[in-house]
Design a protein around this motif. Structure first.
Motif, PDB file in Angstrom:
ATOM      1  N   SER A 109     -24.160  53.828   8.222  1.00 17.75           N
ATOM      2  CA  SER A 109     -23.853  52.782   7.263  1.00 17.75           C
ATOM      3  C   SER A 109     -23.184  51.600   7.979  1.00 17.75           C
ATOM      4  CB  SER A 109     -22.915  53.320   6.175  1.00 17.75           C
ATOM      5  OG  SER A 109     -22.618  52.306   5.241  1.00 17.75           O
ATOM      6  N   SER A 129     -21.281  48.099   7.157  1.00 16.27           N
ATOM      7  CA  SER A 129     -20.631  47.304   6.109  1.00 16.27           C
ATOM      8  C   SER A 129     -21.037  45.836   6.209  1.00 16.27           C
ATOM      9  CB  SER A 129     -19.107  47.418   6.231  1.00 16.27           C
ATOM     10  OG  SER A 129     -18.709  48.748   6.023  1.00 16.27           O
ATOM     11  N   ASN A 130     -20.982  45.138   5.088  1.00 22.09           N
ATOM     12  CA  ASN A 130     -21.304  43.718   5.027  1.00 22.09           C
ATOM     13  C   ASN A 130     -20.307  42.894   5.830  1.00 22.09           C
ATOM     14  OD1 ASN A 130     -22.857  41.485   3.817  1.00 22.09           O
ATOM     15  ND2 ASN A 130     -20.914  41.024   2.804  1.00 22.09           N
ATOM     16  N   THR A 189     -19.738  46.468  13.460  1.00 26.55           N
ATOM     17  CA  THR A 189     -19.716  47.924  13.406  1.00 26.55           C
ATOM     18  C   THR A 189     -20.322  48.488  14.679  1.00 26.55           C
ATOM     19  OG1 THR A 189     -19.982  47.839  11.002  1.00 26.55           O
ATOM     20  CG2 THR A 189     -20.454  49.937  12.080  1.00 26.55           C
ATOM     21  N   SER A 224     -23.301  47.188   1.918  1.00 26.69           N
ATOM     22  CA  SER A 224     -23.549  48.023   3.090  1.00 26.69           C
ATOM     23  C   SER A 224     -25.053  48.233   3.259  1.00 26.69           C
ATOM     24  CB  SER A 224     -22.861  49.381   2.946  1.00 26.69           C
ATOM     25  OG  SER A 224     -21.472  49.227   3.027  1.00 26.69           O
TER      26      SER A 224
END
Length: 129
Positions: free
Chosen positions: A2, A4-5, A9, A110
């Motif tokens: 995943s 995230s916006n 990451t 996400s």
């Protein structure tokens, strides 16, 4: 994985297909060459159902600092599409330098990376120190 916006990451690559020198640490998702030289490195990250006009950015980080990035924007004006961003670059690394791959996207929520060969990292020495 995943993503995230609007967040950098770190991408986790937890499976190795080939690592003759044992220089990739799957627990830390980090490449440390062990031998100084010029390296050719590449990473491809794919995201499923990426929204129209949203971007995906693959960021290459050396010793904690950005050194290279590749930006890809979904060119479909009205629909979601799977998006693939590839960053390929040459870089000088000391024996104890390390590379990590980060991703950033702005889908508004996400996103999820794809699996297998659609998310990959490679590096190999092309010129000695």
């Amino acid at each position: 994985q995943s993503i995230s916006n609007n967040t950098n990451t770190k991408v986790t690559f937890d499976t190795e297909l080939f690592d003759s020198d044992g220089t990739y640490d799957t627990s830390a998702s980090r490449f440390t060459p062990g031998v100084a030289g010029h390296y050719l490195a590449s990473s491809t990250i794919s995201i499923t159902n990426h929204p129209a006009s949203a971007y995906c950015q693959v960021r290459i980080v050396k010793n904690g600092s950005d050194v290279f990035n590749e930006f890809n924007q979904n060119q479909f004006a009205s629909s979601d599409a799977d998006t693939k961003t590839t960053a390929t670059f040459m870089i000088y690394l000391d024996a104890d330098d390390y590379l990590e791959i980060f991703i950033r996207q702005n889908a508004g929520q996400s996103e999820t990376t794809r699996t297998g060969h659609e998310c990959r990292f490679m590096a190999h020495r092309i010129i000695g120190a």
